[in-house]
Design a protein around this motif. Structure first.
Motif, PDB file in Angstrom:
ATOM      1  N   ALA A 179       0.855  -1.190   0.000  1.00  0.00           N
ATOM      2  CA  ALA A 179       0.000   0.000   0.000  1.00  0.00           C
ATOM      3  C   ALA A 179       0.888   1.236   0.000  1.00  0.00           C
ATOM      4  CB  ALA A 179      -0.917  -0.005   1.218  1.00  0.00           C
ATOM      5  N   ASP A 180       0.746   2.053  -1.063  1.00  0.00           N
ATOM      6  CA  ASP A 180       1.615   3.216  -1.234  1.00  0.00           C
ATOM      7  C   ASP A 180       0.906   4.461  -0.704  1.00  0.00           C
ATOM      8  OD1 ASP A 180       3.552   4.996  -1.978  1.00  0.00           O
ATOM      9  OD2 ASP A 180       3.665   4.355  -4.070  1.00  0.00           O
ATOM     10  N   GLU A 181       1.312   4.919   0.450  1.00  0.00           N
ATOM     11  CA  GLU A 181       0.750   6.116   1.107  1.00  0.00           C
ATOM     12  C   GLU A 181      -0.768   6.032   1.281  1.00  0.00           C
ATOM     13  OE1 GLU A 181       2.500   8.492   2.422  1.00  0.00           O
ATOM     14  OE2 GLU A 181       4.343   8.824   1.280  1.00  0.00           O
ATOM     15  N   PRO A 182      -1.288   4.970   1.889  1.00  0.00           N
ATOM     16  CA  PRO A 182      -2.751   4.865   2.025  1.00  0.00           C
ATOM     17  C   PRO A 182      -3.345   5.884   2.986  1.00  0.00           C
ATOM     18  CG  PRO A 182      -1.687   3.110   3.266  1.00  0.00           C
ATOM     19  CD  PRO A 182      -0.594   3.818   2.503  1.00  0.00           C
ATOM     20  N   THR A 183      -2.500   6.553   3.783  1.00  0.00           N
ATOM     21  CA  THR A 183      -3.036   7.501   4.765  1.00  0.00           C
ATOM     22  C   THR A 183      -2.712   8.948   4.412  1.00  0.00           C
ATOM     23  OG1 THR A 183      -1.018   7.354   6.087  1.00  0.00           O
ATOM     24  CG2 THR A 183      -2.776   5.819   6.638  1.00  0.00           C
ATOM     25  N   ALA A 184      -2.063   9.170   3.256  1.00  0.00           N
ATOM     26  CA  ALA A 184      -1.456  10.487   2.999  1.00  0.00           C
ATOM     27  C   ALA A 184      -2.446  11.656   3.054  1.00  0.00           C
ATOM     28  CB  ALA A 184      -0.749  10.462   1.651  1.00  0.00           C
ATOM     29  N   ALA A 185      -3.654  11.482   2.517  1.00  0.00           N
ATOM     30  CA  ALA A 185      -4.568  12.633   2.446  1.00  0.00           C
ATOM     31  C   ALA A 185      -5.707  12.517   3.464  1.00  0.00           C
ATOM     32  CB  ALA A 185      -5.139  12.732   1.026  1.00  0.00           C
ATOM     33  N   LEU A 186      -5.504  11.711   4.511  1.00  0.00           N
ATOM     34  CA  LEU A 186      -6.610  11.457   5.444  1.00  0.00           C
ATOM     35  C   LEU A 186      -6.436  12.230   6.748  1.00  0.00           C
ATOM     36  CD1 LEU A 186      -7.013   7.601   5.000  1.00  0.00           C
ATOM     37  CD2 LEU A 186      -8.066   9.454   3.708  1.00  0.00           C
ATOM     38  N   ASP A 187      -7.584  12.590   7.373  1.00  0.00           N
ATOM     39  CA  ASP A 187      -7.491  13.208   8.696  1.00  0.00           C
ATOM     40  C   ASP A 187      -7.115  12.123   9.721  1.00  0.00           C
ATOM     41  OD1 ASP A 187      -9.833  11.790   9.402  1.00  0.00           O
ATOM     42  OD2 ASP A 187     -11.083  13.410   8.637  1.00  0.00           O
ATOM     43  N   ALA A 188      -6.783  12.562  10.935  1.00  0.00           N
ATOM     44  CA  ALA A 188      -6.209  11.617  11.909  1.00  0.00           C
ATOM     45  C   ALA A 188      -7.106  10.403  12.196  1.00  0.00           C
ATOM     46  CB  ALA A 188      -5.856  12.355  13.196  1.00  0.00           C
ATOM     47  N   PRO A 189      -8.424  10.577  12.430  1.00  0.00           N
ATOM     48  CA  PRO A 189      -9.235   9.384  12.723  1.00  0.00           C
ATOM     49  C   PRO A 189      -9.248   8.387  11.561  1.00  0.00           C
ATOM     50  CG  PRO A 189     -10.441  11.389  13.282  1.00  0.00           C
ATOM     51  CD  PRO A 189      -9.204  11.822  12.577  1.00  0.00           C
ATOM     52  N   LEU A 190      -9.347   8.903  10.330  1.00  0.00           N
ATOM     53  CA  LEU A 190      -9.376   7.993   9.181  1.00  0.00           C
ATOM     54  C   LEU A 190      -8.008   7.342   8.952  1.00  0.00           C
ATOM     55  CD1 LEU A 190     -11.670   9.826   6.623  1.00  0.00           C
ATOM     56  CD2 LEU A 190     -12.062   7.581   7.638  1.00  0.00           C
ATOM     57  N   LEU A 209       3.363  -4.374   3.218  1.00  0.00           N
ATOM     58  CA  LEU A 209       4.354  -3.297   3.105  1.00  0.00           C
ATOM     59  C   LEU A 209       3.578  -1.998   3.017  1.00  0.00           C
ATOM     60  CD1 LEU A 209       7.371  -2.500   2.839  1.00  0.00           C
ATOM     61  CD2 LEU A 209       6.986  -2.372   0.384  1.00  0.00           C
ATOM     62  N   TRP A 210       3.777  -1.164   4.010  1.00  0.00           N
ATOM     63  CA  TRP A 210       3.047   0.095   4.109  1.00  0.00           C
ATOM     64  C   TRP A 210       4.031   1.233   3.846  1.00  0.00           C
ATOM     65  CZ3 TRP A 210       2.042   2.313   9.609  1.00  0.00           C
ATOM     66  CH2 TRP A 210       1.503   3.601   9.513  1.00  0.00           C
ATOM     67  N   ILE A 211       3.859   1.872   2.691  1.00  0.00           N
ATOM     68  CA  ILE A 211       4.741   2.968   2.308  1.00  0.00           C
ATOM     69  C   ILE A 211       4.194   4.256   2.903  1.00  0.00           C
ATOM     70  CG2 ILE A 211       5.551   4.325   0.342  1.00  0.00           C
ATOM     71  CD1 ILE A 211       5.476   1.687  -1.301  1.00  0.00           C
ATOM     72  N   THR A 212       5.046   4.989   3.603  1.00  0.00           N
ATOM     73  CA  THR A 212       4.575   6.216   4.241  1.00  0.00           C
ATOM     74  C   THR A 212       5.748   7.165   4.466  1.00  0.00           C
ATOM     75  OG1 THR A 212       3.527   7.144   6.209  1.00  0.00           O
ATOM     76  CG2 THR A 212       4.796   5.141   6.545  1.00  0.00           C
ATOM     77  N   HIS A 213       5.468   8.470   4.505  1.00  0.00           N
ATOM     78  CA  HIS A 213       6.545   9.383   4.895  1.00  0.00           C
ATOM     79  C   HIS A 213       6.366   9.786   6.357  1.00  0.00           C
ATOM     80  CE1 HIS A 213       3.215  11.892   3.444  1.00  0.00           C
ATOM     81  NE2 HIS A 213       3.502  12.561   4.535  1.00  0.00           N
ATOM     82  N   ASP A 214       5.376   9.165   7.046  1.00  0.00           N
ATOM     83  CA  ASP A 214       5.009   9.581   8.394  1.00  0.00           C
ATOM     84  C   ASP A 214       5.597   8.621   9.430  1.00  0.00           C
ATOM     85  OD1 ASP A 214       3.740  10.284  10.750  1.00  0.00           O
ATOM     86  OD2 ASP A 214       1.840  10.734   9.769  1.00  0.00           O
ATOM     87  N   LEU A 215       6.765   8.967   9.945  1.00  0.00           N
ATOM     88  CA  LEU A 215       7.444   8.076  10.895  1.00  0.00           C
ATOM     89  C   LEU A 215       6.662   7.954  12.203  1.00  0.00           C
ATOM     90  CD1 LEU A 215       9.892   6.317  11.518  1.00  0.00           C
ATOM     91  CD2 LEU A 215      11.111   8.358  12.261  1.00  0.00           C
ATOM     92  N   ALA A 216       5.997   9.033  12.620  1.00  0.00           N
ATOM     93  CA  ALA A 216       5.256   8.984  13.881  1.00  0.00           C
ATOM     94  C   ALA A 216       4.101   7.982  13.767  1.00  0.00           C
ATOM     95  CB  ALA A 216       4.724  10.370  14.239  1.00  0.00           C
ATOM     96  N   LEU A 217       3.418   7.998  12.635  1.00  0.00           N
ATOM     97  CA  LEU A 217       2.312   7.058  12.437  1.00  0.00           C
ATOM     98  C   LEU A 217       2.841   5.625  12.295  1.00  0.00           C
ATOM     99  CD1 LEU A 217      -0.751   7.245  12.267  1.00  0.00           C
ATOM    100  CD2 LEU A 217      -0.557   7.430   9.789  1.00  0.00           C
ATOM    101  N   ALA A 218       3.963   5.497  11.609  1.00  0.00           N
ATOM    102  CA  ALA A 218       4.576   4.168  11.457  1.00  0.00           C
ATOM    103  C   ALA A 218       4.970   3.612  12.821  1.00  0.00           C
ATOM    104  CB  ALA A 218       5.792   4.254  10.541  1.00  0.00           C
ATOM    105  N   ALA A 219       5.501   4.484  13.680  1.00  0.00           N
ATOM    106  CA  ALA A 219       5.912   4.042  15.019  1.00  0.00           C
ATOM    107  C   ALA A 219       4.709   3.513  15.783  1.00  0.00           C
ATOM    108  CB  ALA A 219       6.531   5.210  15.777  1.00  0.00           C
ATOM    109  N   HIS A 220       3.575   4.148  15.556  1.00  0.00           N
ATOM    110  CA  HIS A 220       2.354   3.778  16.268  1.00  0.00           C
ATOM    111  C   HIS A 220       1.785   2.462  15.751  1.00  0.00           C
ATOM    112  CE1 HIS A 220      -1.629   4.273  18.017  1.00  0.00           C
ATOM    113  NE2 HIS A 220      -2.120   4.016  16.816  1.00  0.00           N
TER     114      HIS A 220
END
Ligand SMILES: Nc1ncnc2c1ncn2[C@@H]1O[C@H](COP(=O)(O)OP(=O)(O)OP(=O)(O)O)[C@@H](O)[C@H]1O
Ligand SMILES: [Mg+2]
Length: 315
Positions: A179-190, A209-220
């Protein structure tokens, strides 16, 4: 197979794009295993090679890309040749591209678009595929009577398109999801809902494999984090460990940025030899210019590509 079965892997992968008469080295010797039951987050800044790795894993690199070295395997079988890729994409690996609009057929409404994979690729009866699609869309945050379900892609918001593309990928119940940036344009709850679905898929036996630029979300939300910089994995290990005690200076920089919400210092030109990160690295010294550090395993199984890892501190 054991609980830690590797479902998909890349070994020493080098991918080069040809652009304007020049070669762009997008991946420079990347190795990653995707393991049953685990969400692996691939984290790095724009242009670091994340989508290229995802595309290589599903055999969808564009025509101006060439694989210079390395291999991709699925369930122990090395993938070569379009026929094999097509078979694997049809039966085991699902891909959510970063560009959700390009992923969706402009002539299909949301419900049909999500049912298409289960119906045509997986051979389910149309009614069963529709039911599978409805469940996936609900899990992706659409109410069952949401009018958006009957709209066409151009009539959706960016976040809705992203969730539809994600629903289309999970409706397949794939053994491997990229999944390539599945959370990129979503608000926090989504975004949190999406990450919960990634973990849920893993808990039911898939590798993600979850592609993301968001390390904080990945950590979670991820089990494992692989940090990529300039086409090389510079640190990989258990998510908690990587975030609690980063051992590569680039991971430390990403963490500092995630905590402060300050933008990262602008990327400088990648060095042609030696460590690609040295122009931005607070620990850089003369020896960093001569050789590119290899990934070395540390205690706890984490790997890091920096000989000065013991000195790394989050700025
Ligand atoms: N189709 C292409 N043709 C030429 N160069 C490309 C192509 N796609 C990507 N690149 C180059 O390859 C490198 C890696 O790009 P890639 O898209 O994999 O990065 P990314 O980490 O996914 O970035 P982003 O976070 O912006 O999506 C970049 O230098 C990029 O400019
Ligand atoms: Mg990308």
């Amino acid at each position: 197979m054991s609980g830690a079965a590797v479902l998909a892997s890349v070994r020493d992968l080098c991918v080069v794009y040809r652009r304007g008469g020049r070669d762009v080295r997008a991946l420079r010797g990347v190795s990653v295993d995707l393991t049953r039951g685990r969400v692996t987050a691939l984290v790095g800044e724009s242009g670091s090679g994340k989508s290229t790795l995802g595309l290589a894993l599903v055999g969808l690199l564009p025509h101006n890309a060439r694989v210079e070295r390395g291999a991709v395997s699925f369930e122990g079988r090395e993938l070569r040749g379009e026929e094999l890729w097509r078979e694997v994409r049809g039966s085991g690996i699902a891909w959510q591209p970063q560009d959700a609009l390009a992923a969706l057929d402009p002539l299909m409404n949301v419900l049909d678009a999500v049912a298409e994979g289960p119906c045509f690729a997986d051979g389910l009866a149309p009614m069963v595929a529709q039911a599978r699609a409805r469940t996936a869309l609900e899990r992706a945050g659409f109410a069952c009577d949401d009018p958006a379900l009957l709209r066409f892609p151009h009539g959706l918001s960016g976040g809705q398109r992203l969730r539809v593309a994600f629903a289309a990928a999970i409706a397949r119940e794939p053994r491997v999801l990229i999944a390539d940036e599945p959370t990129a344009a979503l608000d926090a709850p989504l975004a949190l809902r999406t990450t919960a679905l990634l973990r849920d898929l893993a808990e039911r036996g898939s590798a993600v494999l979850w592609i993301t630029h968001d390390l904080a979300l990945a950590a979670h939300a991820a089990h494992e984090i692989a940090v990529i910089y300039a086409g090389r994995i510079v640190e990989i290990g258990a998510a908690r460990q990587v975030v609690a005690t980063p051992r590569h200076p680039y991971t430390a920089l990403l963490l500092a940025v995630a905590r402060s919400y300050e933008p990262a210092p602008a990327a400088t030109m990648r060095a042609e030899s030696g460590c690609a990160f040295r122009g931005r690295c607070p620990l850089a010294r003369v020896s960093c210019a001569t050789s590119e550090p290899e990934l070395v395993e540390l205690a706890g199984g984490r790997k890091v590509a920096c000989p000065f890892h013991a000195e790394v501190r989050v700025p």
